[in-house]
Design an enzyme around this catalytic site. Sequence first.
Site, short mmCIF file in Angstrom:
data_model
loop_
_atom_site.label_atom_id
_atom_site.label_comp_id
_atom_site.label_asym_id
_atom_site.label_seq_id
_atom_site.Cartn_x
_atom_site.Cartn_y
_atom_site.Cartn_z
N CYS A 1 -6.36 1.91 5.73
CA CYS A 1 -6.97 0.66 6.15
C CYS A 1 -6.42 0.24 7.52
O CYS A 1 -5.58 0.92 8.10
CB CYS A 1 -6.67 -0.44 5.12
SG CYS A 1 -4.92 -0.94 5.10
N HIS B 1 0.85 -1.18 0.00
CA HIS B 1 0.00 0.00 0.00
C HIS B 1 0.89 1.24 0.00
O HIS B 1 2.02 1.21 0.49
CB HIS B 1 -0.88 0.03 1.24
CG HIS B 1 -1.94 -1.03 1.25
ND1 HIS B 1 -3.06 -0.92 2.05
CD2 HIS B 1 -2.06 -2.20 0.59
CE1 HIS B 1 -3.82 -1.99 1.87
NE2 HIS B 1 -3.23 -2.78 0.99
N GLU C 1 0.91 3.93 1.80
CA GLU C 1 1.37 4.35 3.12
C GLU C 1 2.53 3.47 3.59
O GLU C 1 3.53 3.97 4.10
CB GLU C 1 0.25 4.25 4.16
CG GLU C 1 -0.99 5.03 3.82
CD GLU C 1 -2.05 4.17 3.13
OE1 GLU C 1 -1.80 3.68 2.00
OE2 GLU C 1 -3.14 4.03 3.68
N CYS D 1 -2.52 -0.29 7.51
CA CYS D 1 -1.77 0.96 7.43
C CYS D 1 -1.97 1.82 8.67
O CYS D 1 -1.03 2.48 9.13
CB CYS D 1 -2.15 1.71 6.16
SG CYS D 1 -1.58 0.86 4.67
#
Length: 159
Positions: free
Chosen positions: A83, A53, A55, A86
Site C-alpha cells: 500500500c 502491516h 511489511e 508501506c
Amino acid sequence: MNTENEYMREALKEAYKAKKIDEVPIGAVVVRDGEIIARAHNMKEHDQLASSHAEHIALTKAQKILGTWNLQDCDLYVTLEPCMMCTGLIQLSRIRRLYYGTSDPKGGCLETVIHVKQIPHLNTYPKEIYADIMKEKCSEILTTFFKEKRNRNKHKNHT
C-alpha cells in the site's frame, strides 16, 4: 541457494499465520546475504494499529536487528503489492529489491494504482521490483480469506 519462490513460500507461511488469527493474510520476509533476517504478518486487528502491516513489522524488525534504518543491502518479499504507507517505508528504508506475489487493484502503490517508479525523486528505491512471484498461491489465500469472511458474516446476519 534459495530462490525467489523459496523466500515467497516463507512469506506465505507468515500469511497463513495471519489467517489463523483472523487477520488479512499478508506475510513478509526481509532477506540479507541469502538469509531471512526478519519475518512478519499482518497484526492490524490484534494490535489495533493501522500501521501493523506485514511489511512495516518486518522492516522494523530488520532495522532493529541490523542496528540501522538503512536496508540498502536487503530484499523484501511480500505476498501482496504494498500500500501507500508501506511503499513509502520501503523507499525510505532503501530496500534494494522488492518481490511481491500478487497485485492489489484497490491499493497497490508500486505498479497498480500508483506507479511509484514514475514519480520523480521517489524512483530510487527499491532499485528493482519483481511482481507475480507465486502469484496464484498469494492470490488464493486472500480470495479464500475474504470469501470465508463474507460467508461467516452472511450466516451471522441470518441467525
